[in-house]
Design a protein around this motif. Structure first.
Motif, PDB file in Angstrom:
ATOM      1  N   SER A 148       0.819  -1.217   0.000  1.00 31.86           N
ATOM      2  CA  SER A 148       0.000   0.000   0.000  1.00 31.86           C
ATOM      3  C   SER A 148       0.850   1.263   0.000  1.00 31.86           C
ATOM      4  N   HIS A 149       2.126   1.122   0.357  1.00 34.19           N
ATOM      5  CA  HIS A 149       3.026   2.273   0.388  1.00 34.19           C
ATOM      6  C   HIS A 149       3.600   2.577  -0.992  1.00 34.19           C
ATOM      7  N   LEU A 150       3.339   1.738  -1.986  1.00 31.02           N
ATOM      8  CA  LEU A 150       3.921   1.915  -3.322  1.00 31.02           C
ATOM      9  C   LEU A 150       3.546   3.264  -3.931  1.00 31.02           C
ATOM     10  N   LYS A 151       2.297   3.672  -3.797  1.00 30.35           N
ATOM     11  CA  LYS A 151       1.864   4.939  -4.378  1.00 30.35           C
ATOM     12  C   LYS A 151       2.610   6.117  -3.777  1.00 30.35           C
ATOM     13  N   LEU A 152       2.852   6.079  -2.475  1.00 32.93           N
ATOM     14  CA  LEU A 152       3.601   7.153  -1.829  1.00 32.93           C
ATOM     15  C   LEU A 152       5.039   7.197  -2.322  1.00 32.93           C
ATOM     16  N   ILE A 153       5.638   6.031  -2.467  1.00 35.68           N
ATOM     17  CA  ILE A 153       7.017   5.953  -2.950  1.00 35.68           C
ATOM     18  C   ILE A 153       7.107   6.445  -4.393  1.00 35.68           C
ATOM     19  N   LYS A 154       6.216   5.930  -5.242  1.00 37.89           N
ATOM     20  CA  LYS A 154       6.237   6.306  -6.661  1.00 37.89           C
ATOM     21  C   LYS A 154       5.981   7.800  -6.834  1.00 37.89           C
ATOM     22  N   GLY A 155       5.014   8.327  -6.078  1.00 37.86           N
ATOM     23  CA  GLY A 155       4.722   9.756  -6.157  1.00 37.86           C
ATOM     24  C   GLY A 155       5.903  10.606  -5.733  1.00 37.86           C
ATOM     25  N   SER A 156       6.621  10.180  -4.707  1.00 44.69           N
ATOM     26  CA  SER A 156       7.801  10.917  -4.243  1.00 44.69           C
ATOM     27  C   SER A 156       8.905  10.899  -5.287  1.00 44.69           C
ATOM     28  N   ILE A 157       9.107   9.743  -5.920  1.00 42.59           N
ATOM     29  CA  ILE A 157      10.133   9.637  -6.968  1.00 42.59           C
ATOM     30  C   ILE A 157       9.793  10.546  -8.135  1.00 42.59           C
TER      31      ILE A 157
END
Length: 260
Positions: A148-157
């Protein structure tokens, strides 16, 4: 600390690691990579050139490039590797799966044409703080593991790449402006020297010498003197003739060449 890894299939790969550990088996060597210095400072060698690095510094790498860090037990890095799966046949892959494709291409172009200093934080303090915050957020998220943290990581990148690309573009515009100014001065000085030596100036040969069109030459000379190339040659030739008759410096008769 232990090595921390996180991957999004065919998009990006993250690795948080000490440099002394990473150097023994550099992961993701085949991808475009951006390295963020989490801690430590020192020097590294990249393609025979020595660079210094500091905390919050950034290193931009093309595939197969590998920096060699000086021995420093305190240097910890976070590597963002952009999967080159998208490199071949980019448009069809983007159409089939557009998610993250533009970010990949932006990162690829950034690493291919980097103008930002290697190993240094961004000069723009606000943007540097933004990147620091996003990197810390990524570092936190990859230790949490749930998907579920993937979206936060991808958005930050995506935000990091956008900020870096913007700063690189600003540097490119500045460099291009300097290059244009240098060309202008060289062009004007060449004309002056030729006329001082009583040589005839043939426009086609001059354009060939500087590898530019007459239209471009006119723009450069117009910006510097306020007149076209041909008019500048005619005017300066006349001013030079008058200065020799009057035995004065030609610059006294050529206000259009004085520094602005």
């Amino acid at each position: 600390m232990s090595v921390i890894k996180f991957s999004a299939h065919k998009k990006f790969h993250l690795l948080q690691i000490k440099t002394r550990t990473w150097e023994t088996s550099p992961d993701q060597l085949q991808h475009y990579r951006i390295i963020f210095i989490l801690s430590g400072q020192g020097q590294f060698v990249l393609e025979g050139v020595i660079h210094s690095y500091t905390k919050s510094g950034l290193i931009y790498l093309k595939p197969d490039q590998h920096p060699v860090f000086q021995e420093d037990n305190n240097t910890e890095i976070l590597i963002m590797a952009f999967d080159t799966y998208l490199a071949d046949d980019f448009q069809s892959k983007k159409a089939f799966s557009p998610d993250f494709a533009d970010t990949y291409k932006q990162a690829e172009n950034l690493c291919k044409d980097i103008l930002l200093p290697q190993g240094k934080p961004l000069a723009n303090e606000r943007d540097s703080q933004t990147v620091n915050y996003l990197i810390n957020q990524i570092s936190f998220e990859i230790t949490q593991k749930p998907s579920s943290h993937l979206k936060l990581i991808k958005g930050s990148i995506e935000l990091i790449v956008t900020v870096l690309a913007r700063n690189n573009f600003a540097g490119k515009k500045s460099e291009e402006k300097i290059s244009q100014q240098v060309l202008t001065e060289h062009l004007v000085e060449y004309v002056r020297q030729e006329l001082h030596h009583n040589r005839s100036i043939r426009i086609p040969e001059l354009l060939l010498r500087f590898n530019i069109s007459e239209e471009v030459a006119n723009l450069h000379v117009m910006n510097r003197t306020g007149m076209s190339l041909r008019n500048f040659i005619f005017k300066y030739k006349a001013d030079l003739f008058k200065s020799r008759l009057l035995k004065v410096d030609v610059m006294e008769l050529s206000p259009y060449l004085r520094p602005r």
